[in-house]
Design a protein around this motif. Structure first.
Motif, PDB file in Angstrom:
ATOM      1  N   MET A 166       1.050  -1.254   0.115  1.00 57.38           N
ATOM      2  CA  MET A 166       0.075  -0.077  -0.120  1.00 57.38           C
ATOM      3  C   MET A 166       0.832   1.206   0.132  1.00 57.38           C
ATOM      4  O   MET A 166       1.845   1.208   0.677  1.00 57.38           O
ATOM      5  CB  MET A 166      -0.777   0.088   1.368  1.00 57.38           C
ATOM      6  CG  MET A 166      -1.639  -1.323   1.269  1.00 57.38           C
ATOM      7  SD  MET A 166      -2.970  -0.819   2.878  1.00 57.38           S
ATOM      8  CE  MET A 166      -1.955  -0.731   4.153  1.00 57.38           C
ATOM      9  N   GLY A 167       0.440   2.155  -0.808  1.00 51.08           N
ATOM     10  CA  GLY A 167       1.215   3.521  -0.759  1.00 51.08           C
ATOM     11  C   GLY A 167       2.198   3.787  -1.863  1.00 51.08           C
ATOM     12  O   GLY A 167       2.545   2.912  -2.512  1.00 51.08           O
ATOM     13  N   GLU A 168       2.406   5.171  -2.084  1.00 53.23           N
ATOM     14  CA  GLU A 168       3.432   5.588  -2.717  1.00 53.23           C
ATOM     15  C   GLU A 168       4.828   5.953  -2.082  1.00 53.23           C
ATOM     16  O   GLU A 168       4.634   6.934  -1.428  1.00 53.23           O
ATOM     17  CB  GLU A 168       2.933   6.715  -3.817  1.00 53.23           C
ATOM     18  CG  GLU A 168       3.954   7.362  -4.514  1.00 53.23           C
ATOM     19  CD  GLU A 168       4.824   6.974  -5.491  1.00 53.23           C
ATOM     20  OE1 GLU A 168       4.332   5.983  -6.297  1.00 53.23           O
ATOM     21  OE2 GLU A 168       5.906   6.904  -5.430  1.00 53.23           O
ATOM     22  N   LEU A 198      12.288  -0.597  -5.172  1.00 51.21           N
ATOM     23  CA  LEU A 198      11.263   0.315  -4.700  1.00 51.21           C
ATOM     24  C   LEU A 198      10.292   0.879  -6.073  1.00 51.21           C
ATOM     25  O   LEU A 198      10.834   0.827  -7.041  1.00 51.21           O
ATOM     26  CB  LEU A 198      11.931   1.758  -4.213  1.00 51.21           C
ATOM     27  CG  LEU A 198      11.040   2.909  -4.025  1.00 51.21           C
ATOM     28  CD1 LEU A 198      11.494   3.524  -2.932  1.00 51.21           C
ATOM     29  CD2 LEU A 198      10.933   3.503  -5.317  1.00 51.21           C
ATOM     30  N   SER A 199       9.076   0.589  -5.883  1.00 51.97           N
ATOM     31  CA  SER A 199       8.076   0.864  -7.210  1.00 51.97           C
ATOM     32  C   SER A 199       7.461   2.266  -6.894  1.00 51.97           C
ATOM     33  O   SER A 199       6.973   2.387  -5.944  1.00 51.97           O
ATOM     34  CB  SER A 199       7.108  -0.324  -7.239  1.00 51.97           C
ATOM     35  OG  SER A 199       6.211   0.008  -8.321  1.00 51.97           O
ATOM     36  N   THR A 200       7.552   3.028  -8.109  1.00 53.46           N
ATOM     37  CA  THR A 200       6.763   4.462  -7.951  1.00 53.46           C
ATOM     38  C   THR A 200       6.099   4.343  -9.156  1.00 53.46           C
ATOM     39  O   THR A 200       6.093   3.910 -10.203  1.00 53.46           O
ATOM     40  CB  THR A 200       7.858   5.427  -8.208  1.00 53.46           C
ATOM     41  OG1 THR A 200       7.039   6.843  -8.004  1.00 53.46           O
ATOM     42  CG2 THR A 200       8.805   5.522  -9.225  1.00 53.46           C
ATOM     43  N   VAL A 221       9.195   1.178 -12.161  1.00 56.58           N
ATOM     44  CA  VAL A 221       8.438   2.272 -12.352  1.00 56.58           C
ATOM     45  C   VAL A 221       7.063   1.506 -12.903  1.00 56.58           C
ATOM     46  O   VAL A 221       6.977   0.829 -13.979  1.00 56.58           O
ATOM     47  CB  VAL A 221       8.849   3.179 -13.522  1.00 56.58           C
ATOM     48  CG1 VAL A 221       7.784   4.147 -14.021  1.00 56.58           C
ATOM     49  CG2 VAL A 221      10.529   3.641 -12.957  1.00 56.58           C
ATOM     50  N   SER A 222       6.028   1.923 -12.679  1.00 52.84           N
ATOM     51  CA  SER A 222       4.801   1.337 -13.186  1.00 52.84           C
ATOM     52  C   SER A 222       4.237   2.400 -14.260  1.00 52.84           C
ATOM     53  O   SER A 222       3.691   3.512 -14.059  1.00 52.84           O
ATOM     54  CB  SER A 222       3.579   1.740 -12.075  1.00 52.84           C
ATOM     55  OG  SER A 222       4.025   0.990 -10.740  1.00 52.84           O
ATOM     56  N   LEU A 223       4.647   2.005 -15.398  1.00 54.92           N
ATOM     57  CA  LEU A 223       4.160   2.586 -16.675  1.00 54.92           C
ATOM     58  C   LEU A 223       2.816   2.656 -16.918  1.00 54.92           C
ATOM     59  O   LEU A 223       2.131   3.727 -17.167  1.00 54.92           O
ATOM     60  CB  LEU A 223       5.169   2.311 -17.740  1.00 54.92           C
ATOM     61  CG  LEU A 223       5.038   3.129 -19.120  1.00 54.92           C
ATOM     62  CD1 LEU A 223       5.505   4.526 -18.774  1.00 54.92           C
ATOM     63  CD2 LEU A 223       6.096   2.240 -20.007  1.00 54.92           C
ATOM     64  N   PHE A 298      -4.505  -7.392 -14.758  1.00 59.44           N
ATOM     65  CA  PHE A 298      -5.200  -6.636 -13.820  1.00 59.44           C
ATOM     66  C   PHE A 298      -5.762  -7.766 -12.800  1.00 59.44           C
ATOM     67  O   PHE A 298      -6.458  -8.823 -13.188  1.00 59.44           O
ATOM     68  CB  PHE A 298      -6.554  -5.971 -14.572  1.00 59.44           C
ATOM     69  CG  PHE A 298      -7.500  -5.278 -13.394  1.00 59.44           C
ATOM     70  CD1 PHE A 298      -6.699  -4.284 -12.654  1.00 59.44           C
ATOM     71  CD2 PHE A 298      -8.529  -5.735 -13.445  1.00 59.44           C
ATOM     72  CE1 PHE A 298      -7.676  -3.815 -11.831  1.00 59.44           C
ATOM     73  CE2 PHE A 298      -9.494  -5.065 -12.731  1.00 59.44           C
ATOM     74  CZ  PHE A 298      -9.010  -4.027 -11.767  1.00 59.44           C
ATOM     75  N   ASN A 299      -5.753  -7.613 -11.459  1.00 61.79           N
ATOM     76  CA  ASN A 299      -6.468  -8.290 -10.392  1.00 61.79           C
ATOM     77  C   ASN A 299      -7.382  -7.744 -10.025  1.00 61.79           C
ATOM     78  O   ASN A 299      -7.431  -6.534  -9.833  1.00 61.79           O
ATOM     79  CB  ASN A 299      -5.369  -8.476  -9.275  1.00 61.79           C
ATOM     80  CG  ASN A 299      -4.262  -9.001  -9.639  1.00 61.79           C
ATOM     81  OD1 ASN A 299      -4.228 -10.135 -10.006  1.00 61.79           O
ATOM     82  ND2 ASN A 299      -3.019  -8.705  -9.264  1.00 61.79           N
ATOM     83  N   ALA A 300      -8.457  -8.297 -10.205  1.00 62.47           N
ATOM     84  CA  ALA A 300      -9.838  -7.724 -10.341  1.00 62.47           C
ATOM     85  C   ALA A 300     -10.218  -7.781  -8.808  1.00 62.47           C
ATOM     86  O   ALA A 300      -9.852  -8.461  -7.967  1.00 62.47           O
ATOM     87  CB  ALA A 300     -10.814  -8.592 -11.113  1.00 62.47           C
TER      88      ALA A 300
HETATM   89  N1  SAH Z   1       2.446   2.993  -5.611  1.00 63.63           N
HETATM   90  C1  SAH Z   1       3.574   2.084  -6.084  1.00 63.63           C
HETATM   91  C2  SAH Z   1       3.888   0.808  -5.511  1.00 63.63           C
HETATM   92  C3  SAH Z   1       2.628   0.073  -5.093  1.00 63.63           C
HETATM   93  S1  SAH Z   1       1.659  -0.409  -6.509  1.00 63.63           S
HETATM   94  C4  SAH Z   1       3.344   1.929  -7.563  1.00 63.63           C
HETATM   95  O1  SAH Z   1       2.231   2.413  -7.957  1.00 63.63           O
HETATM   96  O2  SAH Z   1       4.272   1.629  -8.272  1.00 63.63           O
HETATM   97  C5  SAH Z   1       2.526  -1.705  -7.000  1.00 63.63           C
HETATM   98  C6  SAH Z   1       2.167  -2.422  -8.383  1.00 63.63           C
HETATM   99  O3  SAH Z   1       0.802  -2.990  -8.540  1.00 63.63           O
HETATM  100  C7  SAH Z   1       2.117  -0.963  -9.287  1.00 63.63           C
HETATM  101  O4  SAH Z   1       2.926  -1.511 -10.498  1.00 63.63           O
HETATM  102  C8  SAH Z   1       0.856  -0.927  -9.615  1.00 63.63           C
HETATM  103  O5  SAH Z   1       0.671  -0.472 -11.018  1.00 63.63           O
HETATM  104  C9  SAH Z   1       0.132  -2.569  -9.591  1.00 63.63           C
HETATM  105  N2  SAH Z   1      -1.183  -2.440  -9.506  1.00 63.63           N
HETATM  106  C10 SAH Z   1      -2.123  -1.781  -8.710  1.00 63.63           C
HETATM  107  N3  SAH Z   1      -3.422  -2.447  -8.690  1.00 63.63           N
HETATM  108  C11 SAH Z   1      -3.379  -3.351  -9.516  1.00 63.63           C
HETATM  109  C12 SAH Z   1      -4.240  -4.242  -9.903  1.00 63.63           C
HETATM  110  N4  SAH Z   1      -5.566  -4.379  -9.328  1.00 63.63           N
HETATM  111  N5  SAH Z   1      -3.797  -5.387 -10.652  1.00 63.63           N
HETATM  112  C13 SAH Z   1      -2.857  -5.726 -10.856  1.00 63.63           C
HETATM  113  N6  SAH Z   1      -1.407  -4.768 -10.564  1.00 63.63           N
HETATM  114  C14 SAH Z   1      -2.017  -3.603  -9.885  1.00 63.63           C
END
Ligand code: SAH
Ligand code: SF4
Length: 358
Positions: A166-168, A198-200, A221-223, A298-300
């Motif tokens: 959880m969190g950024e 670390l993921s941002t 990095v979450s692109l 995507f995780n629903a």
């Molecule tokens: N806040 C940071 C790290 C936490 S989220 C970030 O966004 O990078 C960790 C990862 O989970 C990120 O890559 C985000 O895009 C992904 N994520 C968030 N919700 C998701 C979902 N419902 N299904 C799959 N991946 C998800």
């Protein structure tokens, strides 16, 4: 140490103290700085929370610590085990806030996913954590206590740490910096910086700052999109730091870290960012970039506004990247049956409107 609920706030949380904080504390207590090494080794390496039981430090230091430091360990209020061996812990912090951390078993590793905030302020429209909004930042001590709990329940088997709960993390810059310093201290928990990621979501100025501050970790990095039109919609921070700005920061990061490989995360949302045109645009964006791509279908969750693409669409998308010479891995998130997968961590849910948005 004498620990009581009332004095926790007035005292410095022990688990948030870096080696140099402990050296200062030894000096204040009037003992040799070498005792900081003993404290780090015993408390952080062997998870000893009873300071009185440490035979290698003098009584005067024990008395000083009892007066000035608190050894708070969160209560583990739930520990769920998924069919695939993934374990989710719910930890109750001193103010009653619940924080989730996940232990994920790999072939020869145990990865712990750490939360850095209670909730998150970024508001990505596909992420369940976002629905709770931001409650507060976690302290370094609380993040260390997550690792502590993970090590205790696994018998010290945690080998890798990912800041992907959880969190950024870059919205909680100072505490995360302190956390990284503590967990990578060679005399203490001794996680290799290569095993910490670390993921941002793309906090560009903070990415440059972590580079300047030489943080001991890898970067992810979450692109999650290949056009600003789509990224603006799913990750609101993109309006401030659009894809071109973000990718320049990633390139600068790789270059200044001596060609260090970066992880690019790409959440796949059916009909939103999973077309073959997206795959081709991704190839262009990542051309010559020293990176690994994690495709995250995507995780629903109940009430979500998005769907998971089918396996064939995900494989076709991956094939385009692989044919272009990129390293792309499909990450089937583990622990979905206990809501422990990426984006499924939450403490409370605010009501969404009909479109699934907040
Ligand atoms: N806040 C940071 C790290 C936490 S989220 C970030 O966004 O990078 C960790 C990862 O989970 C990120 O890559 C985000 O895009 C992904 N994520 C968030 N919700 C998701 C979902 N419902 N299904 C799959 N991946 C998800
Ligand atoms: Fe926050 Fe990351 Fe979720 Fe976006 S994906 S809301 S940044 S935790």
């Amino acid at each position: 140490m004498n620990i009581s609920a009332e004095n926790i706030c007035a005292k410095t949380p022990f688990l948030g103290m870096t080696h140099s904080d402990l050296v200062d504390l030894c000096q204040q207590a009037g003992v040799k700085p070498v005792h900081a090494d003993h404290l780090v080794a015993t408390v952080f390496r062997y998870y000893q929370s009873d300071i009185d039981a440490i035979s290698t430090i003098p009584n005067i230091l024990k008395t000083y610590l009892a007066a000035h430091a608190s050894m708070f360990e969160p209560e583990c209020t739930a520990a769920q085990l998924a069919a695939d061996g993934t374990r989710k812990l719910v930890l109750k912090m001193a103010d009653g806030k619940a924080v989730e951390t996940v232990l994920i078993k790999g072939a020869n590793r145990l990865t712990q996913c750490i939360s850095t905030q209670v909730g998150c302020a970024v508001g990505c429209t596909f992420c369940l954590t976002a629905t709770a909004g931001l409650s507060r930042n976690l302290t370094a001590a609380e993040m260390v206590s997550e690792v502590w709990a993970g090590q205790k329940i696994s018998g010290g088997q945690v080998s890798n740490i990912v800041l992907m709960g959880m969190g950024e993390p870059l919205h909680n810059y100072h505490a995360v910096a302190q956390f990284l310093e503590i967990i990578t201290d060679a005399k203490g928990m001794a996680f290799s910086p290569n095993r910490v990621t670390l993921s941002t979501s793309g906090m560009v100025p903070a990415m440059y700052r972590m580079l300047e501050d030489k943080w001991p970790c890898n970067l992810a990095v979450s692109l999650n999109a290949t056009t600003d039109a789509v990224r603006d919609q799913i990750i609101p921070i993109n309006r401030k730091y659009p894809i071109a700005t973000l990718m320049q920061a990633v390139r600068d990061y790789i270059q200044q870290r001596g060609n260090k490989r970066v992880l690019i995360e790409y959440v796949m949302l059916a009909g939103v960012n999973d077309s073959l045109d997206d795959a081709k645009r991704l190839c262009v964006l990542l051309d010559d970039l020293h990176c690994t791509i994690n495709l995250l279908p995507f995780n629903a969750y109940p009430g979500a506004a998005f769907d998971r693409p089918n396996d064939a669409a995900v494989s076709e998308f991956q094939a385009v990247l692989v044919e272009a010479g990129l390293i792309a891995i499909i990450r089937q998130s583990k622990g979905r049956d206990i809501s422990a997968a990426c984006g499924q961590l939450i403490t409370s849910i605010k009501k969404r409107n009909d479109s699934g948005r907040l």
